[in-house]
Design a protein around this motif. Structure first.
Motif, mmCIF file in Angstrom:
data_model
loop_
_atom_site.group_PDB
_atom_site.id
_atom_site.type_symbol
_atom_site.label_atom_id
_atom_site.label_comp_id
_atom_site.label_asym_id
_atom_site.label_seq_id
_atom_site.Cartn_x
_atom_site.Cartn_y
_atom_site.Cartn_z
ATOM 1 N N ILE A 59 -49.112 -9.773 -58.922
ATOM 2 C CA ILE A 59 -49.910 -10.099 -59.563
ATOM 3 C C ILE A 59 -49.475 -10.713 -61.147
ATOM 4 N N LYS A 60 -48.493 -10.198 -61.425
ATOM 5 C CA LYS A 60 -48.069 -10.577 -62.766
ATOM 6 C C LYS A 60 -47.531 -12.165 -62.595
ATOM 7 N N ALA A 61 -46.827 -12.318 -61.448
ATOM 8 C CA ALA A 61 -46.408 -13.733 -61.356
ATOM 9 C C ALA A 61 -47.519 -14.662 -61.262
ATOM 10 N N ALA A 62 -48.548 -14.181 -60.550
ATOM 11 C CA ALA A 62 -49.614 -15.012 -60.232
ATOM 12 C C ALA A 62 -50.462 -15.377 -61.555
ATOM 13 N N THR A 84 -47.921 -17.838 -63.565
ATOM 14 C CA THR A 84 -47.920 -19.181 -62.878
ATOM 15 C C THR A 84 -49.035 -19.911 -62.411
ATOM 16 N N ALA A 85 -50.051 -19.211 -61.889
ATOM 17 C CA ALA A 85 -51.038 -19.750 -61.347
ATOM 18 C C ALA A 85 -52.329 -19.542 -62.077
ATOM 19 N N HIS A 86 -52.170 -19.066 -63.156
ATOM 20 C CA HIS A 86 -53.317 -18.887 -64.429
ATOM 21 C C HIS A 86 -54.460 -17.951 -63.615
ATOM 22 N N ALA A 87 -53.938 -17.042 -62.556
ATOM 23 C CA ALA A 87 -54.694 -16.127 -62.078
ATOM 24 C C ALA A 87 -55.039 -14.815 -63.099
ATOM 25 N N THR A 147 -64.243 7.233 -51.584
ATOM 26 C CA THR A 147 -65.033 6.558 -52.526
ATOM 27 C C THR A 147 -64.385 5.649 -53.315
ATOM 28 N N VAL A 148 -65.082 4.414 -53.622
ATOM 29 C CA VAL A 148 -64.501 3.118 -54.200
ATOM 30 C C VAL A 148 -64.978 3.149 -55.418
ATOM 31 N N SER A 149 -64.016 3.079 -56.531
ATOM 32 C CA SER A 149 -64.254 2.840 -57.766
ATOM 33 C C SER A 149 -63.697 1.683 -58.359
ATOM 34 N N LEU A 150 -64.231 0.948 -59.280
ATOM 35 C CA LEU A 150 -64.058 -0.449 -59.754
ATOM 36 C C LEU A 150 -63.545 -0.311 -61.200
ATOM 37 N N ALA A 151 -62.649 -0.829 -61.814
ATOM 38 C CA ALA A 151 -62.180 -0.442 -63.097
ATOM 39 C C ALA A 151 -61.696 -2.165 -63.442
ATOM 40 N N GLY A 152 -62.736 -2.690 -64.512
ATOM 41 C CA GLY A 152 -62.674 -3.981 -64.894
ATOM 42 C C GLY A 152 -63.782 -4.809 -65.069
ATOM 43 N N LYS A 153 -63.644 -5.992 -65.275
ATOM 44 C CA LYS A 153 -64.756 -6.853 -65.194
ATOM 45 C C LYS A 153 -64.538 -8.227 -65.147
ATOM 46 N N TRP A 154 -65.334 -8.960 -64.284
ATOM 47 C CA TRP A 154 -65.106 -10.142 -63.658
ATOM 48 C C TRP A 154 -66.297 -10.929 -64.000
ATOM 49 N N SER A 155 -66.086 -12.108 -64.799
ATOM 50 C CA SER A 155 -66.879 -12.982 -65.035
ATOM 51 C C SER A 155 -66.735 -14.409 -64.216
ATOM 52 N N ARG A 156 -68.003 -14.644 -63.976
ATOM 53 C CA ARG A 156 -68.103 -15.768 -62.951
ATOM 54 C C ARG A 156 -67.166 -17.054 -63.289
ATOM 55 N N ARG A 157 -66.700 -17.170 -64.443
ATOM 56 C CA ARG A 157 -65.926 -18.480 -65.088
ATOM 57 C C ARG A 157 -64.553 -17.896 -64.981
ATOM 58 N N THR A 158 -64.146 -16.741 -64.437
ATOM 59 C CA THR A 158 -62.817 -16.590 -64.400
ATOM 60 C C THR A 158 -62.055 -17.319 -63.364
ATOM 61 N N ARG A 159 -61.012 -17.877 -63.761
ATOM 62 C CA ARG A 159 -59.951 -18.575 -62.905
ATOM 63 C C ARG A 159 -59.007 -17.848 -62.124
ATOM 64 N N ASN A 160 -59.308 -18.032 -60.518
ATOM 65 C CA ASN A 160 -58.458 -17.339 -59.741
ATOM 66 C C ASN A 160 -58.365 -15.894 -59.767
ATOM 67 N N ALA A 193 -42.947 -14.561 -54.610
ATOM 68 C CA ALA A 193 -44.325 -14.463 -55.593
ATOM 69 C C ALA A 193 -44.507 -16.105 -55.473
ATOM 70 N N GLN A 194 -43.487 -17.002 -55.865
ATOM 71 C CA GLN A 194 -43.686 -18.327 -55.923
ATOM 72 C C GLN A 194 -44.423 -19.113 -54.504
ATOM 73 N N ALA A 195 -43.722 -18.480 -53.335
ATOM 74 C CA ALA A 195 -44.470 -18.909 -52.032
ATOM 75 C C ALA A 195 -45.647 -18.423 -52.136
ATOM 76 N N VAL A 196 -46.250 -17.352 -52.401
ATOM 77 C CA VAL A 196 -47.428 -16.687 -52.464
ATOM 78 C C VAL A 196 -48.222 -17.668 -53.295
ATOM 79 N N ASN A 197 -48.059 -18.057 -54.536
ATOM 80 C CA ASN A 197 -48.881 -18.733 -55.397
ATOM 81 C C ASN A 197 -49.111 -20.078 -54.966
ATOM 82 N N ARG A 198 -47.950 -20.700 -54.660
ATOM 83 C CA ARG A 198 -48.115 -21.873 -54.200
ATOM 84 C C ARG A 198 -48.990 -22.205 -52.970
ATOM 85 N N TYR A 199 -49.186 -21.137 -51.944
ATOM 86 C CA TYR A 199 -49.819 -21.321 -50.985
ATOM 87 C C TYR A 199 -51.476 -21.082 -51.022
ATOM 88 N N LEU A 200 -51.629 -20.159 -52.160
ATOM 89 C CA LEU A 200 -53.044 -19.775 -52.281
ATOM 90 C C LEU A 200 -53.618 -20.892 -53.209
#
Length: 287
Positions: free
Chosen positions: A66-69, A72-75, A88-101, A277-284
């Motif tokens: 995730i750090k590499a993404a 490198t990929a501005h994720a 039970t599922v808990s979500l920590a964080g915030k997702w703005s619709r404008r967020t890239r990747n 990590a590079q292969a994953v980022n390039r593929y996605l």
């Protein structure tokens, strides 16, 4: 000075003034500035990507990827989705619709659960995230047992308007067994049909559900080879990891297999390997 002389001098002054004005260098018109900002090599997508660890894994299993993404990929990691032992599922964080990747990191508190249980939990995570932010497509990056759970999810019919997978990345997937548990190094091989000669529990589980796997899925299958004669990453044989091809045969899946070699291709080192990590980022996300 008489009137005639005055008129003559006035005319002469006018001629000289016009002539000098004509000799002045014209001031060039300023051109509008143009900014030729280089285009990023990585796309701007709003499709979320779920990172899933394997048996005995944790957030540490996907932190490096995730750090590499992010770098490198501005994720951006928008949620950490934690599944408690009771599901039970808990979500920590915030997702703005404008967020890239956007990235969702999935963490199972019970990291020894069986494939079917992890599959059900992963489906709950996707539904929980979708309740916060609407999306129609998603990606998955999975390591080890998370690969089997992810493929099992795709082979398990889901109720309601479940989103569609866009891309799947599997890293060291034990699709036909694990060394020391139900597999042995250099024992298995592929038959002419493409199926493994010995079919262990994970393969049998997925093979029974094969007709439900969606068509047209794009897959990057990453395999590790220590080059020590075992033809494995230390835990998963190359035959086991490559058995995914047989499981998806006839489903119009586009499978790209990449094999990494040496000490950094060890089972748990694969998710720390910068080349992986590079292969994953390039593929996605690469254009």
């Amino acid at each position: 000075m008489n009137k005639r002389s005055y008129q003559w001098w006035l005319l002469l002054g006018l001629v000289l003034t016009v002539g000098l004005a004509g000799c002045k260098k014209a001031t060039p018109t300023a051109k509008p500035e143009t900014t030729n900002k280089p285009k990023s090599a990585y796309v701007t997508s709003h499709t979320p990507t779920f990172y899933v660890h394997g048996f005995q894994g944790s957030a540490n299993s996907t932190n490096t990827l995730i750090k590499a993404a992010t770098k490198t990929a501005h994720a951006k990691r928008v949620f950490v989705a934690t599944v408690q032992t009771d599901g039970t599922v808990s979500l920590a964080g915030k997702w703005s619709r404008r967020t890239r990747n956007p990235i969702i990191q999935v963490v199972f508190k019970n990291n020894l659960a069986q494939y079917d249980q992890q599959t059900a939990w992963l489906a709950k995570v996707i539904k929980a995230v979708r309740a916060r932010q609407s999306f129609d497509q998603y990606n998955i990056v999975a390591h080890s047992a998370g690969c089997v759970a992810s493929v099992n999810l795709l082979m398990t019919p889901q109720a309601g308007n479940f989103p569609t997978l866009k891309k799947l990345v599997t890293i060291a997937g034990p699709f036909d067994g694990v060394i020391g548990e139900d597999d042995v190094a250099n024992q298995n091989s592929f038959l002419k049909s493409g199926q493994p000669r010995y079919q262990h529990a994970a393969y049998q589980l997925l093979a029974a559900k094969k007709p439900h796997f969606p068509t047209g899925i794009r897959v990057l299958n990453i395999v590790g080879n220590l080059d020590d004669g075992t033809h494995s990453d230390g835990l998963v044989t190359n035959v086991s990891a490559r058995s995914l091809n047989s499981l998806l045969k006839g489903r119009d899946a586009t499978i790209t297999t990449k094999t990494f070699h040496g000490a950094h291709a060890q089972h748990s080192q694969l998710h720390e390997n910068p080349k992986v990590a590079q292969a994953v980022n390039r593929y996605l996300w690469h254009r």
